[in-house]
Each structure stands twice: as structure tokens, then as C-alpha cells.
Design a protein around this motif. Sequence first.
Motif, short mmCIF file in Angstrom:
data_model
loop_
_atom_site.label_atom_id
_atom_site.label_comp_id
_atom_site.label_asym_id
_atom_site.label_seq_id
_atom_site.Cartn_x
_atom_site.Cartn_y
_atom_site.Cartn_z
N GLN A 1 0.83 -1.21 0.00
CA GLN A 1 0.00 0.00 0.00
C GLN A 1 0.87 1.27 0.00
O GLN A 1 0.61 2.21 -0.73
N PHE B 1 2.29 1.72 -3.53
CA PHE B 1 1.29 2.19 -4.49
C PHE B 1 0.91 3.65 -4.22
O PHE B 1 0.73 4.44 -5.15
N GLU B 2 0.77 4.00 -2.93
CA GLU B 2 0.46 5.40 -2.59
C GLU B 2 1.58 6.31 -3.11
O GLU B 2 1.34 7.37 -3.66
N ALA C 1 3.66 5.71 -5.52
CA ALA C 1 3.60 5.76 -6.99
C ALA C 1 2.54 6.77 -7.44
O ALA C 1 2.78 7.62 -8.29
N GLU C 2 1.36 6.67 -6.81
CA GLU C 2 0.25 7.54 -7.21
C GLU C 2 0.58 9.03 -6.99
O GLU C 2 0.22 9.87 -7.80
N HIS C 3 1.28 9.34 -5.90
CA HIS C 3 1.55 10.74 -5.57
C HIS C 3 2.84 11.29 -6.17
O HIS C 3 3.15 12.46 -6.02
N ARG D 1 4.60 8.03 -10.63
CA ARG D 1 5.20 6.76 -11.06
C ARG D 1 4.09 5.89 -11.64
O ARG D 1 2.98 5.86 -11.10
N ARG D 2 4.37 5.16 -12.71
CA ARG D 2 3.29 4.47 -13.44
C ARG D 2 3.27 2.96 -13.27
O ARG D 2 2.28 2.31 -13.54
N TYR E 1 -5.63 0.11 -7.06
CA TYR E 1 -4.97 1.22 -7.77
C TYR E 1 -5.02 0.95 -9.28
O TYR E 1 -4.00 0.66 -9.91
N ASP F 1 -5.15 2.72 -11.80
CA ASP F 1 -4.40 3.60 -12.72
C ASP F 1 -2.91 3.28 -12.76
O ASP F 1 -2.17 3.87 -13.55
N ILE F 2 -2.47 2.42 -11.88
CA ILE F 2 -1.04 2.09 -11.86
C ILE F 2 -0.88 0.70 -12.47
O ILE F 2 -1.54 -0.26 -12.06
N TYR G 1 0.55 -2.83 -13.00
CA TYR G 1 1.11 -3.72 -11.99
C TYR G 1 1.58 -5.02 -12.62
O TYR G 1 0.96 -5.56 -13.52
#
Length: 366
Positions: free
Chosen positions: A174, A177-178, A180-182, A185-186, A215, A217-218, A220
Motif C-alpha cells: 500500500q 502504491f500510494e 507511486a500515485e503521488h 510513477r506508473r 490502484y 491507474d497504476i 502492476y
Amino acid sequence: MSHIITLIPGDGIGPEITEATVKCLEATGVGFRWDRFQAGAEYMRRTGAPDPLPGEVLDSIRRNRIALKGPLTTPVGEGFRSVNVAMRQALDLFACMRPCKNYPGIPSKYQDVDLVLFRENTEDLYAGIEFESGTEGFGEINGLVAAHCQRWLRDRSAVSVKPISEFSSRRIAQYAFEYAEHHGRRKVNIIHKAEIMRLSDGLFLEAARQVAREYPDIWYSDLPIDAICSELVINPERYDVLVLSNLFGDILSDLCAGLVGGLGVAPGANIGTHAVVFEPTHGSAPTIAGQDKANPTAMILSSVMMLRHLGEDAAADRLEGAVVDVLRSGDHLTADLAPAGTEPVGTQAFASAVVAALESPSPIAR
Ligand code: ATP
């Protein structure tokens, strides 16, 4: 306003690179008050203190919530567990974050590497649950061991236990991923060996896959540890965010440091809910300690991460820009980076060059 930071210079090259880093930080103009503490094997030997990690150090970090730390070594053969592991467990610093990025001027076989590795910091083989044959603890697992191989009962043997929980696996995934989102990062790759450690790594993988679904939008994917080792030495620029359990994270961190110029330039942070400890990836490098030869870049870049954590983004950009300028100019390179036939500079001279470059550093692309 001054930021109050727990400062632990540490062992080996720690005091030299800490002095260099503090010099650079103070030259940014940001205010600091240092809550300075000694810890580690040399501190114990010098002072006769009973514990390499005094409780007052942990209290200071709990109070200030931020520490900048050099490498700490563990007294060998005196029954102490790793000082670094003990600190991470005591403060529940569950995420070890290690960015690895090619900087212009740092010699490397690669270009365009820009990845961030997240290592789960509290479980796995670092839990220190081990049994030796002939001891009481080993007796408890005798049956299990014997079922696999009788030789392990007859010979001297040992067992290390790898505990993995769903909670910690979810938590590190988590966090990654957080992040990456902020941070734009893709891609996130979860690294495992679930085909062999079907239960422990299987759980790590299953928990991470569940988090990944939250997530959308990322992008994986997951990869076995052996596959990522070969992938990283061939195409490291394809990777973005990597998530690993503790031991694999430790090993892959050094590999990734090697992709971008070595341990002298690889920064890091150990992150918990209540405290963050910033420290370079490397250890105490005792063979070059006390000689003004160590490269302070890894610790200076760890302090850049600390400035960002403090919300001092402008100072972080300036300091990172100054480090890049010094490296790019090639005139002030420490022995680990200086090309053959050129004269390397010492730790403190490198820091002075960074301080001079802080006057008008190049902009940093982030
Ligand atoms: P420890 O026992 O604390 O892990 P170590 O020497 O076994 O110490 P590291 O300190 O991680 O392990 O370093 C391995 C080698 O990498 C060192 O011997 C040194 O040659 C090199 N190295 C590590 N950090 C630096 C640095 N900051 N500057 C220059 N060389 C470094």
C-alpha cells in the motif's frame, strides 16, 4: 523556525560523511537543531556502554520523529542482534525506501535508470527466529525437519524462520502504491519467490495483488526474484517501483546501487508511521574509515530526501542540484568515482565543493 533532528553519526566512515552532510545542510539556509547521539559498536568499545543502541537514542527519535543517521555496526560475538534491525523494529520503521537514479557525472554502465525500491523492514528472515541442532528450540521442530531429511537430525544443522504476515505485506504494498500515485510513477513490480516459498512468499504476493486492484491507474506486475536480477542488469531503465520482502530487498538494494554508480551514491530512508530515519544504503566501510576517502554523496542525497519530508522542497532542489553540478563537473570526485589517472578529492573537499555550488545550482528535473 529550526527543525529538530536526531543526528547519529554512527561507525566507520559515519562521522566523516555526517560532518560533510551537516555542512551542506546548514549551507542551504534551512534552520536545524541537532539532537546528537552516539550509538553502535565503536561507541560501545570506546565508552564501555552496555548497549550499542541506548534507549535515549530511540527516545530522541520518538520525540523528534525524524533522524539522520550514519551506518551503525553491531559488536561481533557479544550476543547483540543487528543494531539497525533493532532500531527498525523498535520504531516500527516498516518501509525502507531506496531511490536509484543515474546522475550525470557518476560513471555507470547504464543511463536513464530511475527506480525506487521499497523493502519491507520488519519481518522475514530478519525476525531473528533461529534454532541450532542440539538446543531446546530445535527439538520443537525436529519432527518437521526429520520428515524432510534424516541427515539434518544426525549432522550439525540450523534452521532460520521466515515469518510473513498479511498485515505487513499489505502495508508495504500500500505504501509503495500510494507513493507511486503521488509521485507520478506508473508501474509497480512485486518481487517474490512464491513458487518455492508457497506459503510465506505466496501470502506476500497474494496481499500485494489485492492491494494492486485498489490502484487501477497504476500498471502492476509481479516477477520472481531470480527473473528481476537478470532483467535489471539487462534493462534497468524499464523499471519504476519495486516492492520486496526484507531479505530480497536488502540484496536487490545493493544491486540497484551498482546500476547507478555504487554504494557511495545510494541514499535511503526507513519510514514508519511515527518516525522516519534517513540513512545511506551502504554500511560503515571500515577499510576506508578515518581517512577522508569516503564519498558522502549517499548521505547528502539521503538528507535531500529528509528536506523534502520536512516540506523544504526549494532547499532540497538546490542541494540536489548542487550535488549534480559537482559530480557533472568531474573536478571534485572522491576515490570511488574518480577515473584512473585523476586525483580524487577527500570527503570534506567534496562537501565544500557542494557548498560552493549551492550559490547557483542547476535546476533539478523531477
Ligand atoms: P559493514 O560491515 O558496516 O556493512 P562493509 O564494508 O562490509 O561494512 P559497506 O560499508 O556497505 O560494507 O561497503 C562495502 C564496500 O563499498 C566498502 O568496503 C567500500 O569499498 C565501498 N563503500 C561503501 N560505502 C562507501 C562510501 N560512502 N564511499 C566510498 N566507498 C564506499
